[in-house]
Design a protein around this motif. Sequence first.
Motif, PDB file in Angstrom:
ATOM      1  N   LEU A 295       0.844  -1.186   0.000  1.00 24.20           N
ATOM      2  CA  LEU A 295       0.000   0.000   0.000  1.00 24.20           C
ATOM      3  C   LEU A 295       0.885   1.244   0.000  1.00 24.20           C
ATOM      4  N   TYR A 316     -10.253  -3.730   1.722  1.00 21.41           N
ATOM      5  CA  TYR A 316     -10.109  -2.325   1.335  1.00 21.41           C
ATOM      6  C   TYR A 316      -9.317  -1.592   2.406  1.00 21.41           C
ATOM      7  N   TYR A 330      -8.294   2.114  -1.509  1.00 22.97           N
ATOM      8  CA  TYR A 330      -7.714   1.024  -2.290  1.00 22.97           C
ATOM      9  C   TYR A 330      -8.463  -0.265  -2.001  1.00 22.97           C
ATOM     10  N   VAL A 339      -2.786  -4.570  -5.269  1.00 23.36           N
ATOM     11  CA  VAL A 339      -3.435  -3.353  -4.787  1.00 23.36           C
ATOM     12  C   VAL A 339      -3.956  -2.557  -5.979  1.00 23.36           C
ATOM     13  N   ARG A 340      -5.200  -2.065  -5.888  1.00 22.95           N
ATOM     14  CA  ARG A 340      -5.781  -1.249  -6.952  1.00 22.95           C
ATOM     15  C   ARG A 340      -6.483  -0.042  -6.345  1.00 22.95           C
ATOM     16  N   ARG A 341      -6.217   1.139  -6.907  1.00 22.34           N
ATOM     17  CA  ARG A 341      -6.844   2.347  -6.399  1.00 22.34           C
ATOM     18  C   ARG A 341      -8.295   2.421  -6.862  1.00 22.34           C
TER      19      ARG A 341
END
Length: 501
Positions: A295, A316, A330, A339-341
Motif C-alpha cells: 500500500l 479495502y 484502495y 493493490v488497486r486504487r
Amino acid sequence: MQAMEITEEPKKMGKSQGKWYGLAAMVVAAVATGAPANAAETATSGDFYTIHQIFAHPGLTGHSPRLVKWSRDGRHLAYLLRQGKSRWQSLFVVDSATGRRHVLVKRAALAPSAMTNAHAREVVARYHIGSYGWLPSGEGIYLLRGSRLRIYPLDAKSSHAVGPSLKSAMQPSIAPGGKRMAWVSHHTLYYAPLDGTRGTAVAAPRHGIYTGETDWVYREELDLSDGYAWSKPNGRYLAFLQFDERKVDRFPLVNALETPPRLDRQYYPHPGSANPVVRLGIRDVEKGRTLWPKLPVPRGGYIARFGWLPGSATAYAEVLDRPQTEATLYEIDATTGRVRRLAKKSDPWWVDVDDTPRFLAGGRFLWTGNSDGWHHLYLYGAGGKRLRRLTSGDYNVLALTGVDQTRGVVYFTRYTHGPLNTELYAVRLGGGKPSAVTQSQGVHEISMSRDGRYYLDMYSRAGTPPTITLKRTGGPVPTVAVIKPRPNLGRYHLRPPRFMT
C-alpha cells in the motif's frame, strides 16, 4: 481482560474544594428554579434540587444503556445497563420486532473481580474495546470472562467456554462461520479454532511492534479502536494493522490504577515528531501464510480505515496523508496481495475522517466527500467511478447510519434548522430529494441495524430530558418499544433556556 464496564466512582475533594462545589450547586439551583440560594430551603423542599441530587450519580435522568450493539441480521440488539444501586451492569437483549427484552448476562458475570491487567482495564473503560460481541449467527453473545471466552446462547440459561486460555487478552472475536476466534495479547494478534487448540500469531512478536492492536493516535484522533477484521462470509482471512513504534517518542505516565502507582512510558507522537510506521497485513488462516500488500502509505501517513468487501476475498484500505488533505481508497486481493486504487478525495485544508466506506452488493460503495465545501454522500460503482451525488445543500452529513439494500434506501443524520437540531433522513440509492424520518426538533442520536430496518433514537433537546426509543423504518407504527422513558422533572419548575447570538 475481564469483560466488564468500569464504574464511575465519586471523586474525593478537600474541605475547601467541597465548600466551593456546594456554593456552586446552590447557585445552579437558584438560577434553574428562580429560587433564592438558601441552603436549607434547597435541601428540604420538594420543588428544588437538593445538593445530593445535583452531585449524585447518575443524576435525575437515571442510568442509560451503554455499548449498544446490533446483531448482524438486525433481529436483536444488546446493551449494558445498571439497575438500582448496583455498581455493575447487566447485559440486556431486545427482540427488534416485538420489543421484548430480557437479561442475558447478569451483572455478577460482568464484574471485574477476576481482572488483573490494569492496562487492559483502562483500555476497555476508555475505548469500549472487547467488552462483548454477537455471534456471527446472531443466536448468542460471547464475552471474555476470566481467562476464557464464553458463549451465551439466546435460547439457553447457561453458558459454555470455547477456545484456549486467554490470559492478558484483549479484543476477542469469533470469525464469520463460527469456527475460529481471534484476540490480542501483549500487542500481538493470535487466532485459534474454538476447540481449545493453542493460538497462532499472525506475525512474530517483537518489542516496539503493535500487531492487530491500534496505537494511541488511531484510538484518540482517528476513532479506530479495532486493529483487525475477519473476512466474510467464512472467516478465512484476517486483515490487520501493524505499527512500528520504535522511533516514536515515549512520555512518562503515572499509572494510578495500581497500588503502588507504576510509571509507564507511553508511545506518544506529538506534532512534528515521528509517527508510527503502519502497514496492512493479510493472514490466510487456512494456509498459515501472511501477505504484506504494498500500500502506498505516505511518510508519516495513516491507514485510517480498513475492512472487507462483503462476500469476497477482497479487502479495502483508506490511506490518509499526515497533513490530512488527501484520502485514497484502495482494494486489495487477499490471495495475491495486488493493490488497486478505487477513489480519492482531497481538501486543501483538511479531510475529516469521520466515516467508513459502506460497500454494497455488487461492489458499489458509499463514501462521503467535501467537493463543494459541505460534507455529502456519494455513490460509487464497483470500479471506483463516482455514479451520483446523493445529498446536496448547505448542511453537513454527520453520519451514514444504515442502508436498506432491499428497498434501495440510505439513512443518514444531518443538521436541520441550525446546529442545535440533528435529525435522521432517508434518500434513495437511485437519487432524489432526501426526506426526514424523525420529526421532532432536537438532537437525535441514531444507532441503526445494518440492514436499515430498525434503529434506536436517543432524543433530547434543551429543556427536555433524554428518552431512548426502538423504532422501525417501515410500517404504519414506527415505535416498537421505549427502552428508556423520559424522566418527569416537572415538579422542579425549570426555566426554559434562551439562546442568543
